[in-house]
Design a protein around this motif. Structure first.
Motif, short mmCIF file in Angstrom:
data_model
loop_
_atom_site.label_atom_id
_atom_site.label_comp_id
_atom_site.label_asym_id
_atom_site.label_seq_id
_atom_site.Cartn_x
_atom_site.Cartn_y
_atom_site.Cartn_z
N ARG A 224 0.81 -1.22 0.00
CA ARG A 224 0.00 0.00 0.00
C ARG A 224 0.84 1.27 0.00
O ARG A 224 0.50 2.23 -0.72
N GLN A 228 0.25 4.43 -2.46
CA GLN A 228 -0.08 5.76 -1.94
C GLN A 228 0.87 6.81 -2.52
O GLN A 228 0.45 7.91 -2.90
N THR A 251 -0.08 -6.43 -2.68
CA THR A 251 -0.67 -6.92 -1.43
C THR A 251 -2.17 -6.63 -1.45
O THR A 251 -2.66 -5.80 -2.24
N GLN A 252 -2.90 -7.31 -0.58
CA GLN A 252 -4.33 -7.06 -0.48
C GLN A 252 -4.60 -5.62 -0.07
O GLN A 252 -5.55 -4.99 -0.52
N GLY A 253 -3.72 -5.07 0.80
CA GLY A 253 -3.88 -3.69 1.24
C GLY A 253 -3.76 -2.71 0.09
O GLY A 253 -4.49 -1.71 0.03
N LYS A 255 -4.49 -3.38 -3.06
CA LYS A 255 -5.69 -3.54 -3.90
C LYS A 255 -6.88 -2.82 -3.27
O LYS A 255 -7.69 -2.21 -3.97
N GLU A 256 -7.00 -2.90 -1.95
CA GLU A 256 -8.12 -2.25 -1.27
C GLU A 256 -8.00 -0.73 -1.33
O GLU A 256 -9.00 -0.02 -1.46
N TYR A 257 -6.76 -0.25 -1.25
CA TYR A 257 -6.53 1.20 -1.23
C TYR A 257 -7.03 1.88 -2.50
O TYR A 257 -7.65 2.95 -2.44
N ASN A 259 -9.43 1.24 -4.28
CA ASN A 259 -10.90 1.31 -4.31
C ASN A 259 -11.45 2.36 -3.36
O ASN A 259 -12.64 2.66 -3.37
N LEU A 260 -10.56 2.92 -2.52
CA LEU A 260 -10.99 3.90 -1.53
C LEU A 260 -10.77 5.34 -1.97
O LEU A 260 -11.35 6.26 -1.40
#
Length: 302
Positions: A224, A228, A251-253, A255-257, A259-260
């Protein structure tokens, strides 16, 4: 004798590498033709496409599976050497033949096979082939070939020079319809100094919108914090959209970031990169083409 199936070829092919020296595919063709006492007619048999010899094709698949199981490794183009794991297998008196079931004991091979799953999460080998229609067998076979080629593409991308990696990314993006021309995209994208490249390319031919591109030929997983940092760079690059390409994984983090945030960022990992290369014919060449047809019922309406 007729050309043996690829599983029957695996063990004698591994034996060729027993001496620990480097051996080429050409050597394998000669060695195995003698080993199986193939006739001239056997060696001249071709696939239905007419583009490749049957015994060359089967040796190629045997080599791929030995490589995926970590029993041999590539040292240069079409040249291989046995690994410690491969030598250990040959020293086992109980292992005198190899097949896919045996190779499943190796995690790398199991992971390779698990990639080739259909939408129902079931691999082809779990089916009784007699239950499949010819078209289903063709579809499954195509998927397996695509996966094997994609894996080899990614391996070669990881081993290329930074200059070649830059050229590859530029060519792929332009082939996909971004960046304008090869010349335009090539000028816009350059080396970043950390085994990666970055730059701004046109989203369309007219340049109505711009995309910030960053590509890293890394082995390390991208987390992430790196994404960022990339998102922050969009502000100073006059871009509202970004594409982050890596030869590794996110990382999964990470990928999630994406989408935010409001910025539109697309993440392309190593497997995605190889799949796009396959789809857009970058780094691959066509050897055969099959066109499926069906009877046109409307034609026969009187």
């Amino acid at each position: 004798m007729p050309v043996p199936d690829y599983q029957s070829i695996m063990y004698p092919l591994l034996e060729l590498f027993r001496d620990g020296n480097e051996h080429t595919l050409q050597e394998a063709y000669i060695y195995l033709a003698d080993y199986f006492d193939l006739t001239t007619e056997d060696k001249e048999e071709v696939l239905p496409s007419g583009k490749q010899l049957v015994y060359h094709n089967r040796i190629g698949w045997a080599r791929t599976y030995l490589k995926k199981a970590g029993l041999i490794k590539s040292v240069k183009k079409a040249t291989f050497v046995i690994t410690d794991r491969g030598q250990k297998l040959l020293e086992d008196p109980g292992a005198t033949e190899l097949n896919q079931n045996y190779l499943m004991k190796y995690e790398e091979f199991k992971e390779f096979k698990n990639k080739k799953q259909n939408k129902n999460n079931t691999v082809l080998e779990e089916y009784d082939k007699s239950d499949l229609t010819p078209q289903e067998m063709l579809d499954y076979g195509y998927k397996e070939i695509q996966q094997q080629i994609s894996d080899e593409l990614l391996e070669r991308v990881k081993g290329c020079t930074p200059e070649f990696f830059e050229k590859l990314v530029v060519e792929l993006l332009v082939t996909m319809g971004y960046g304008g021309s090869i010349e335009d995209a090539g000028k816009a994208i350059g080396k970043s100094g950390d085994e990666g490249i970055d730059g701004i390319i046109k989203e369309d031919v007219l340049g109505l919108d711009m995309i910030y591109v960053q590509a890293k030929r890394w082995e390390n997983v991208i987390g992430r914090p790196e994404i960022q940092k990339f998102a922050g760079s969009l502000e100073g690059q006059r871009a509202s959209k970004g594409v982050f390409i890596t030869t590794s994984e996110f990382t999964q983090g990470a990928k999630e970031y994406v989408n935010l945030i409001q910025k539109k960022i697309i993440l392309i990992n190593g497997n995605d990169l190889a799949a796009y290369m396959f789809k857009y014919n970058v780094g691959v060449s066509k050897i055969a083409e099959y066109i499926l047809k069906k009877v046109d019922i409307d034609y026969f309406q009187e």
